[in-house]
Design a protein around this motif. Structure first.
Motif, PDB file in Angstrom:
ATOM      1  N   LEU A  48       0.807  -1.216   0.000  1.00  0.00           N
ATOM      2  CA  LEU A  48       0.000   0.000   0.000  1.00  0.00           C
ATOM      3  C   LEU A  48       0.843   1.269   0.000  1.00  0.00           C
ATOM      4  N   ASP A  49       2.039   1.197   0.577  1.00  0.00           N
ATOM      5  CA  ASP A  49       2.885   2.392   0.651  1.00  0.00           C
ATOM      6  C   ASP A  49       3.968   2.386  -0.427  1.00  0.00           C
ATOM      7  N   ILE A  50       3.681   1.802  -1.577  1.00  0.00           N
ATOM      8  CA  ILE A  50       4.719   1.624  -2.590  1.00  0.00           C
ATOM      9  C   ILE A  50       5.264   2.957  -3.111  1.00  0.00           C
ATOM     10  N   MET A  51       4.438   3.971  -3.179  1.00  0.00           N
ATOM     11  CA  MET A  51       4.918   5.259  -3.666  1.00  0.00           C
ATOM     12  C   MET A  51       5.961   5.856  -2.728  1.00  0.00           C
ATOM     13  N   THR A  52       5.759   5.662  -1.429  1.00  0.00           N
ATOM     14  CA  THR A  52       6.752   6.118  -0.459  1.00  0.00           C
ATOM     15  C   THR A  52       7.992   5.235  -0.504  1.00  0.00           C
ATOM     16  N   ALA A  53       7.771   3.927  -0.622  1.00  0.00           N
ATOM     17  CA  ALA A  53       8.890   2.972  -0.645  1.00  0.00           C
ATOM     18  C   ALA A  53       9.811   3.206  -1.837  1.00  0.00           C
ATOM     19  N   LEU A  54       9.259   3.704  -2.925  1.00  0.00           N
ATOM     20  CA  LEU A  54      10.063   3.945  -4.126  1.00  0.00           C
ATOM     21  C   LEU A  54      11.172   4.969  -3.905  1.00  0.00           C
ATOM     22  N   HIS A  55      11.087   5.716  -2.824  1.00  0.00           N
ATOM     23  CA  HIS A  55      12.107   6.723  -2.514  1.00  0.00           C
ATOM     24  C   HIS A  55      13.180   6.185  -1.568  1.00  0.00           C
ATOM     25  N   THR A  56      13.137   4.886  -1.262  1.00  0.00           N
ATOM     26  CA  THR A  56      14.117   4.301  -0.345  1.00  0.00           C
ATOM     27  C   THR A  56      15.046   3.360  -1.090  1.00  0.00           C
ATOM     28  N   MET A  57      16.319   3.399  -0.746  1.00  0.00           N
ATOM     29  CA  MET A  57      17.317   2.591  -1.438  1.00  0.00           C
ATOM     30  C   MET A  57      17.117   1.096  -1.197  1.00  0.00           C
ATOM     31  N   ARG A  58      16.743   0.714   0.017  1.00  0.00           N
ATOM     32  CA  ARG A  58      16.578  -0.713   0.307  1.00  0.00           C
ATOM     33  C   ARG A  58      15.481  -1.329  -0.556  1.00  0.00           C
ATOM     34  N   PHE A  59      14.382  -0.607  -0.722  1.00  0.00           N
ATOM     35  CA  PHE A  59      13.280  -1.124  -1.542  1.00  0.00           C
ATOM     36  C   PHE A  59      13.728  -1.276  -2.997  1.00  0.00           C
ATOM     37  N   LEU A  60      14.353  -0.263  -3.535  1.00  0.00           N
ATOM     38  CA  LEU A  60      14.786  -0.299  -4.935  1.00  0.00           C
ATOM     39  C   LEU A  60      15.866  -1.344  -5.179  1.00  0.00           C
ATOM     40  N   SER A  61      16.714  -1.565  -4.172  1.00  0.00           N
ATOM     41  CA  SER A  61      17.804  -2.528  -4.356  1.00  0.00           C
ATOM     42  C   SER A  61      17.282  -3.938  -4.590  1.00  0.00           C
ATOM     43  N   LYS A  62      16.110  -4.257  -4.046  1.00  0.00           N
ATOM     44  CA  LYS A  62      15.549  -5.591  -4.252  1.00  0.00           C
ATOM     45  C   LYS A  62      15.329  -5.858  -5.742  1.00  0.00           C
ATOM     46  N   PHE A  63      14.876  -4.843  -6.464  1.00  0.00           N
ATOM     47  CA  PHE A  63      14.612  -5.001  -7.886  1.00  0.00           C
ATOM     48  C   PHE A  63      15.911  -5.136  -8.685  1.00  0.00           C
ATOM     49  N   VAL A  64      16.957  -4.476  -8.210  1.00  0.00           N
ATOM     50  CA  VAL A  64      18.260  -4.627  -8.869  1.00  0.00           C
ATOM     51  C   VAL A  64      18.698  -6.085  -8.790  1.00  0.00           C
ATOM     52  N   PHE A  65      18.591  -6.677  -7.598  1.00  0.00           N
ATOM     53  CA  PHE A  65      19.003  -8.074  -7.411  1.00  0.00           C
ATOM     54  C   PHE A  65      18.201  -9.012  -8.309  1.00  0.00           C
ATOM     55  N   THR A  66      16.868  -8.873  -8.261  1.00  0.00           N
ATOM     56  CA  THR A  66      16.012  -9.830  -8.969  1.00  0.00           C
ATOM     57  C   THR A  66      16.091  -9.672 -10.482  1.00  0.00           C
ATOM     58  N   ILE A  67      16.175  -8.436 -10.954  1.00  0.00           N
ATOM     59  CA  ILE A  67      16.249  -8.210 -12.394  1.00  0.00           C
ATOM     60  C   ILE A  67      17.587  -8.682 -12.952  1.00  0.00           C
ATOM     61  N   VAL A  68      18.663  -8.454 -12.212  1.00  0.00           N
ATOM     62  CA  VAL A  68      19.978  -8.951 -12.654  1.00  0.00           C
ATOM     63  C   VAL A  68      19.963 -10.476 -12.720  1.00  0.00           C
ATOM     64  N   LEU A  69      19.367 -11.122 -11.725  1.00  0.00           N
ATOM     65  CA  LEU A  69      19.264 -12.580 -11.756  1.00  0.00           C
ATOM     66  C   LEU A  69      18.482 -13.041 -12.982  1.00  0.00           C
ATOM     67  N   ALA A  70      17.336 -12.426 -13.224  1.00  0.00           N
ATOM     68  CA  ALA A  70      16.511 -12.820 -14.364  1.00  0.00           C
ATOM     69  C   ALA A  70      17.254 -12.587 -15.683  1.00  0.00           C
ATOM     70  N   ALA A  71      17.936 -11.458 -15.797  1.00  0.00           N
ATOM     71  CA  ALA A  71      18.640 -11.135 -17.052  1.00  0.00           C
ATOM     72  C   ALA A  71      19.780 -12.101 -17.325  1.00  0.00           C
ATOM     73  N   THR A  72      20.555 -12.428 -16.307  1.00  0.00           N
ATOM     74  CA  THR A  72      21.686 -13.332 -16.513  1.00  0.00           C
ATOM     75  C   THR A  72      21.207 -14.766 -16.755  1.00  0.00           C
ATOM     76  N   ALA A  73      20.137 -15.168 -16.080  1.00  0.00           N
ATOM     77  CA  ALA A  73      19.580 -16.505 -16.306  1.00  0.00           C
ATOM     78  C   ALA A  73      18.992 -16.610 -17.711  1.00  0.00           C
ATOM     79  N   PHE A  74      18.396 -15.529 -18.188  1.00  0.00           N
ATOM     80  CA  PHE A  74      17.834 -15.507 -19.550  1.00  0.00           C
ATOM     81  C   PHE A  74      18.937 -15.715 -20.583  1.00  0.00           C
TER      82      PHE A  74
END
Length: 212
Positions: A48-74
């Motif tokens: 529910l608070d995703i708009m606020t979370a988007l301004h935090t580094m910890r929240f954004l870093s999760k997407f860096v990890f998962t997207i890098v994993l998906a891209a390299t596995a692809f």
């Protein structure tokens, strides 16, 4: 038949498909993402608070990890599905996501008091994580295993495991938008376990259904 002749035969068979294998993988991944998105929105949806979370580094870093994993596995699974293709470079890149997580964990340990390490690691919704990453990823995994049959992998169990990692990276990217636990300690532990479960299931599926 010699191994070299078998590889050439499989490669010729893969190349004779109606759609080029490279294009088919992009189409399959788009379909897998659509399936994951539907499951995500019909079950848990974003926090529910995703708009606020988007301004935090910890929240954004999760997407860096998962997207890098998906891209390299692809990249790796496309190479594995093509007989005779070089996989060394793509396989080497698979270390990228774990290294990024490791660096984030080390930084977390430096900035967070030791007394809080256990709380950050356990989080508040580890069972939700362990349930929904596999749930969101099972459809994409099925699509990727089917794609491996469209190609011609010579190492089906390994290719299936990488399919599981790709499905896991994709599923974890969606799940990260819901997850309230943004600590790298949590991500390194529970996301990894959930993704590993998909990788194990993929390896089994590859062994059973993607054989030549």
């Amino acid at each position: 038949m010699r191994t070299e002749d078998l590889i050439k035969a499989l490669d010729a068979d893969a190349g004779s498909k109606a759609m080029p294998l490279r294009s088919a993988w992009w189409l399959a991944t788009a379909a897998a993402a659509a399936v994951a998105a539907v499951v995500f929105w019909l079950t848990i949806g974003p926090r529910l608070d995703i708009m606020t979370a988007l301004h935090t580094m910890r929240f954004l870093s999760k997407f860096v990890f998962t997207i890098v994993l998906a891209a390299t596995a692809f990249a790796l699974i496309r190479a594995l599905s093509t007989p005779g293709a070089s996989t060394g470079k793509a396989a080497a890149w698979m270390i990228a996501a774990p290294l990024l997580v490791l660096v984030a964990v080390v930084l977390e340990l430096f900035v967070v008091p030791e007394a809080d390490w256990g709380t950050r690691l356990v989080g508040t919704n580890m069972m939700v994580c362990m349930t929904f990453i596999p749930l969101i990823g099972i459809g994409p995994l099925a699509i990727f295993l089917w794609m491996l049959r469209y190609g011609a992998p010579t190492r089906p169990a390994l290719a299936g495991a990488v399919a599981g990692l790709l499905a896991g990276g994709l599923a974890a990217t969606f799940y990260a938008a819901h997850c309230f636990d943004d600590s790298p300690l949590f991500v390194a532990t529970w996301y990894s376990i959930a993704i590993a479960a998909l990788a194990a299931l993929g390896a089994l599926g590859g062994r059973l259904f993607v054989r030549w």
